[in-house]
Design an enzyme around this catalytic site. Structure first.
Site, PDB file in Angstrom:
ATOM      1  N   HIS A   1       9.303  11.635 -28.864  1.00 46.94           N
ATOM      2  CA  HIS A   1       8.218  12.452 -28.304  1.00 46.94           C
ATOM      3  C   HIS A   1       8.460  13.961 -28.516  1.00 46.94           C
ATOM      4  CE1 HIS A   1       5.113  13.847 -25.576  1.00 46.94           C
ATOM      5  NE2 HIS A   1       6.020  14.551 -24.933  1.00 46.94           N
TER       6      HIS A   1
ATOM      7  N   HIS B   1       1.005  19.745 -27.507  1.00 45.45           N
ATOM      8  CA  HIS B   1       0.799  18.307 -27.334  1.00 45.45           C
ATOM      9  C   HIS B   1      -0.458  17.760 -28.023  1.00 45.45           C
ATOM     10  CE1 HIS B   1       4.149  18.579 -24.624  1.00 45.45           C
ATOM     11  NE2 HIS B   1       4.091  17.289 -24.322  1.00 45.45           N
TER      12      HIS B   1
ATOM     13  N   ARG C   1       0.814  -1.228   0.000  1.00 45.76           N
ATOM     14  CA  ARG C   1       0.000   0.000   0.000  1.00 45.76           C
ATOM     15  C   ARG C   1       0.843   1.273   0.000  1.00 45.76           C
ATOM     16  NH1 ARG C   1      -3.015  -3.087   3.661  1.00 45.76           N
ATOM     17  NH2 ARG C   1      -4.843  -3.959   2.654  1.00 45.76           N
TER      18      ARG C   1
ATOM     19  N   GLU D   1      -5.203  18.729 -12.707  1.00 46.98           N
ATOM     20  CA  GLU D   1      -5.507  19.152 -14.075  1.00 46.98           C
ATOM     21  C   GLU D   1      -6.968  19.544 -14.283  1.00 46.98           C
ATOM     22  OE1 GLU D   1      -2.979  16.959 -16.767  1.00 46.98           O
ATOM     23  OE2 GLU D   1      -4.246  17.512 -18.457  1.00 46.98           O
TER      24      GLU D   1
ATOM     25  N   LYS E   1       2.751  12.201 -11.637  1.00 49.66           N
ATOM     26  CA  LYS E   1       2.058  11.201 -12.460  1.00 49.66           C
ATOM     27  C   LYS E   1       2.902   9.942 -12.572  1.00 49.66           C
ATOM     28  CE  LYS E   1      -0.696  14.266 -15.406  1.00 49.66           C
ATOM     29  NZ  LYS E   1      -0.934  14.756 -16.784  1.00 49.66           N
TER      30      LYS E   1
ATOM     31  N   ARG F   1      -3.358  23.715 -15.182  1.00 50.87           N
ATOM     32  CA  ARG F   1      -2.347  22.721 -15.559  1.00 50.87           C
ATOM     33  C   ARG F   1      -2.438  22.360 -17.044  1.00 50.87           C
ATOM     34  NH1 ARG F   1      -0.379  17.386 -12.131  1.00 50.87           N
ATOM     35  NH2 ARG F   1       1.084  16.634 -13.689  1.00 50.87           N
TER      36      ARG F   1
ATOM     37  N   GLU G   1      10.505  20.205 -24.242  1.00 54.40           N
ATOM     38  CA  GLU G   1       9.733  20.501 -23.018  1.00 54.40           C
ATOM     39  C   GLU G   1      10.289  21.770 -22.340  1.00 54.40           C
ATOM     40  OE1 GLU G   1       7.060  18.734 -22.621  1.00 54.40           O
ATOM     41  OE2 GLU G   1       7.504  16.858 -23.676  1.00 54.40           O
TER      42      GLU G   1
ATOM     43  N   HIS H   1       0.951  14.984 -30.119  1.00 56.61           N
ATOM     44  CA  HIS H   1       0.630  13.591 -29.780  1.00 56.61           C
ATOM     45  C   HIS H   1       0.063  12.853 -30.986  1.00 56.61           C
ATOM     46  CE1 HIS H   1       0.400  13.791 -25.126  1.00 56.61           C
ATOM     47  NE2 HIS H   1       1.517  13.224 -25.528  1.00 56.61           N
TER      48      HIS H   1
ATOM     49  N   ASN I   1      -0.107  21.367 -21.838  1.00 59.00           N
ATOM     50  CA  ASN I   1      -0.415  20.624 -23.063  1.00 59.00           C
ATOM     51  C   ASN I   1      -0.113  21.409 -24.327  1.00 59.00           C
ATOM     52  OD1 ASN I   1      -1.379  18.296 -21.785  1.00 59.00           O
ATOM     53  ND2 ASN I   1      -3.288  19.345 -21.313  1.00 59.00           N
TER      54      ASN I   1
ATOM     55  N   LYS J   1       7.363  24.152 -14.273  1.00 59.07           N
ATOM     56  CA  LYS J   1       6.362  23.080 -14.249  1.00 59.07           C
ATOM     57  C   LYS J   1       5.785  22.908 -12.839  1.00 59.07           C
ATOM     58  CE  LYS J   1       5.032  18.413 -15.325  1.00 59.07           C
ATOM     59  NZ  LYS J   1       5.295  17.094 -15.848  1.00 59.07           N
TER      60      LYS J   1
HETATM   61  N1  LIG Z   1       5.143  11.296 -15.378  1.00 57.28           N
HETATM   62  C1  LIG Z   1       5.137  12.284 -16.244  1.00 57.28           C
HETATM   63  O1  LIG Z   1       4.629  13.372 -15.980  1.00 57.28           O
HETATM   64  C2  LIG Z   1       5.812  12.083 -17.562  1.00 57.28           C
HETATM   65  C3  LIG Z   1       6.133  13.189 -18.352  1.00 57.28           C
HETATM   66  C4  LIG Z   1       6.812  12.977 -19.550  1.00 57.28           C
HETATM   67  C5  LIG Z   1       7.132  11.689 -19.936  1.00 57.28           C
HETATM   68  N2  LIG Z   1       6.800  10.630 -19.147  1.00 57.28           N
HETATM   69  C6  LIG Z   1       7.137   9.250 -19.533  1.00 57.28           C
HETATM   70  O2  LIG Z   1       8.539   9.156 -19.681  1.00 57.28           O
HETATM   71  C7  LIG Z   1       8.835   8.129 -20.620  1.00 57.28           C
HETATM   72  C8  LIG Z   1       9.873   8.662 -21.584  1.00 57.28           C
HETATM   73  O3  LIG Z   1      11.000   9.084 -20.852  1.00 57.28           O
HETATM   74  P1  LIG Z   1      12.496   8.868 -21.390  1.00 57.28           P
HETATM   75  O4  LIG Z   1      12.652   9.513 -22.704  1.00 57.28           O
HETATM   76  O5  LIG Z   1      13.398   9.242 -20.282  1.00 57.28           O
HETATM   77  O6  LIG Z   1      12.487   7.296 -21.697  1.00 57.28           O
HETATM   78  P2  LIG Z   1      13.299   6.028 -21.167  1.00 57.28           P
HETATM   79  O7  LIG Z   1      13.168   5.848 -19.726  1.00 57.28           O
HETATM   80  O8  LIG Z   1      12.834   4.916 -22.032  1.00 57.28           O
HETATM   81  O9  LIG Z   1      14.819   6.366 -21.515  1.00 57.28           O
HETATM   82  C9  LIG Z   1      15.242   6.446 -22.857  1.00 57.28           C
HETATM   83  C10 LIG Z   1      16.419   5.511 -23.134  1.00 57.28           C
HETATM   84  O10 LIG Z   1      17.608   6.064 -22.570  1.00 57.28           O
HETATM   85  C11 LIG Z   1      18.257   5.104 -21.742  1.00 57.28           C
HETATM   86  N3  LIG Z   1      18.953   5.891 -20.729  1.00 57.28           N
HETATM   87  C12 LIG Z   1      18.408   6.477 -19.644  1.00 57.28           C
HETATM   88  N4  LIG Z   1      19.331   7.241 -19.030  1.00 57.28           N
HETATM   89  C13 LIG Z   1      20.479   7.110 -19.739  1.00 57.28           C
HETATM   90  C14 LIG Z   1      21.773   7.679 -19.622  1.00 57.28           C
HETATM   91  N5  LIG Z   1      22.056   8.576 -18.671  1.00 57.28           N
HETATM   92  N6  LIG Z   1      22.714   7.333 -20.522  1.00 57.28           N
HETATM   93  C15 LIG Z   1      22.417   6.461 -21.538  1.00 57.28           C
HETATM   94  N7  LIG Z   1      21.209   5.918 -21.720  1.00 57.28           N
HETATM   95  C16 LIG Z   1      20.246   6.249 -20.830  1.00 57.28           C
HETATM   96  C17 LIG Z   1      17.171   4.201 -21.268  1.00 57.28           C
HETATM   97  O11 LIG Z   1      17.676   2.938 -20.891  1.00 57.28           O
HETATM   98  C18 LIG Z   1      16.281   4.113 -22.503  1.00 57.28           C
HETATM   99  O12 LIG Z   1      16.799   3.182 -23.392  1.00 57.28           O
HETATM  100  C19 LIG Z   1       7.526   7.759 -21.279  1.00 57.28           C
HETATM  101  O13 LIG Z   1       7.111   6.528 -20.780  1.00 57.28           O
HETATM  102  C20 LIG Z   1       6.568   8.857 -20.852  1.00 57.28           C
HETATM  103  O14 LIG Z   1       5.238   8.392 -20.724  1.00 57.28           O
HETATM  104  C21 LIG Z   1       6.158  10.813 -17.966  1.00 57.28           C
HETATM  105 ZN   LIG Z   2       5.667  16.126 -23.591  1.00 59.91          ZN
END
Ligand SMILES: NC(=O)c1ccc[n+]([C@@H]2O[C@H](COP(=O)([O-])OP(=O)(O)OC[C@H]3O[C@@H](n4cnc5c(N)ncnc54)[C@H](O)[C@@H]3O)[C@@H](O)[C@H]2O)c1
Ligand SMILES: [Zn+2]
Length: 338
Positions: free
Chosen positions: A238, A219, A95, A208, A117, A212, A159, A223, A216, A198
């Site tokens: 992205h 986006h 939990r 949101e 999130k 908030r 971003e 998207h 977007n 942010k």
């Molecule tokens: N929670 C939120 O508000 C929010 C906001 C934006 C995005 N997201 C989420 O984030 C994800 C995308 O994030 P991301 O682009 O970081 O993706 P990711 O976590 O897949 O990382 C991208 C790639 O880089 C590699 N990597 C990570 N750090 C590294 C480093 N320092 N050196 C070398 N390689 C490295 C990872 O292994 C992966 O292969 C999506 O799932 C998206 O939905 C969430």
């Molecule tokens: Zn974004």
């Protein structure tokens, strides 16, 4: 990463666990203090494709096997996938146990690590299972960027552009003028500032309901472009798709929301400078617009946008009809042909 170690020293916990993927295990884990390295390491496979229930099961199982209890802490060392999924697993294990985010990508630092999130993908739907919950603390350090692919770094910069455009004209002046992203040595300052924009928006409207929504900007169209190309060889990252979205939505902002022509030109110049973008073939435009009808922000069938009224100010719930969206995509194509 000294801060992380001193933060941990200030806490009481029964056991420490670190979630990594194969890349962050190789590149990021060695950068942590030896004392932190003594934690139980839980490894999952990298990539969005593994942001799923199978990986969660693995994480929960590893926590159980290692004897994690309610007083344990999970450190999520990785990009947005690790942060969203690790946070989700920690929040549901017994939990809810405490977790710390150590985001290692630019996207995870400026976007995913703020706003609470958490979640995973299910049945091809992105982030469909999850919840809101805050980590104990976030440690964002640009030291991790050395091993990050340059394309990823550039993509995530979208971003940073967005945060400045919606809320901070002064910051825009700084971030829109960076020539070579890879070589900037102002990362710490830029990230800190961008995260704070942010944070301010999220704190004013955590769930949101209104304000908030300005996050977007770019986006709605972005998207749709991202989804459209998702399974093609020419998939956009992205932030690249959001770059296209911001160009189109800046155009709509000019058409519908008082954004001046000079501001529009300034914005698109910076975006076209950073991203290698391609035209969207005319035959795809309708399909892309159709994808927008599924957007969560729509109300009673109308397509809702967050649009700029000037650089640094954004309004939300502006409805645009499909013809207006079409002309924004045509505008994008036209600029690319010049
Ligand atoms: N929670 C939120 O508000 C929010 C906001 C934006 C995005 N997201 C989420 O984030 C994800 C995308 O994030 P991301 O682009 O970081 O993706 P990711 O976590 O897949 O990382 C991208 C790639 O880089 C590699 N990597 C990570 N750090 C590294 C480093 N320092 N050196 C070398 N390689 C490295 C990872 O292994 C992966 O292969 C999506 O799932 C998206 O939905 C969430
Ligand atoms: Zn974004």
């Amino acid at each position: 990463m000294d801060d992380l170690y001193s933060f941990l020293k200030s806490l009481t916990y029964s056991s420490l666990h670190i979630l990594v993927d194969e890349n962050t295990k190789q590149y990021c884990l060695p950068l942590l203090d030896q004392k932190v390295l003594a934690a139980n390491v839980i490894e999952i496979k990298s990539g969005e494709i593994n942001k799923n229930l199978e990986s969660c099961k693995r994480i929960w199982e590893q926590l159980i096997k290692a004897g994690a209890d309610r007083h344990s802490i999970l450190i999520n060392l990785g990009g947005g996938v690790i942060g969203d999924m690790g946070g989700f697993c920690a929040s549901t294990y017994m939990r809810g146990i405490r977790f710390i985010q150590v985001p290692t990508t630019l996207l995870a630092q400026v976007d995913a690590s703020v706003g609470g999130k958490l979640g995973i993908d299910y049945l091809n739907l992105k982030n469909i299972i999850g919840q809101f919950n805050d980590p104990l603390q976030v440690f964002a350090d640009p030291v991790f960027f050395k091993t990050l692919p340059k394309r990823q770094l550039k993509s995530a910069y979208a971003e940073i552009f967005k945060h400045a455009l919606i809320k901070d004209a002064e910051h825009w002046k700084q971030v829109s003028k960076i020539d070579t992203l890879e070589e900037t040595n102002s990362w710490s300052q830029i990230i800190y500032h961008s995260i704070n924009i942010k944070k301010e928006v999220v704190e004013a409207d955590p769930f949101e309901k209104g304000e908030r929504k300005i996050l977007n900007f770019g986006h709605t169209i972005g998207h749709a472009v991202e989804s459209f190309y998702l399974n093609s060889k020419q998939a956009y990252l992205h932030g690249e798709a959001i770059g296209i979205g911001m160009i189109c939505e800046a155009y709509l902002s000019h058409q519908k929301n008082d954004l001046s022509e000079a501001a529009l030109n300034e914005i698109i110049e910076s975006l076209f400078d950073v991203y290698d973008l391609r035209k969207v073939p005319t035959r795809y435009l309708d399909d892309i617009i159709a994808l927008m009808s599924k957007d969560k922000k729509n109300k009673d069938g109308a397509l809702m946008f967050s649009l700029l009224s000037q650089i640094g100010t954004c309004t939300y719930n502006v409805s645009c009809d499909p013809n207006e969206i079409l002309s924004s995509l045509q505008y994008y194509n036209d600029v690319l042909s010049q």
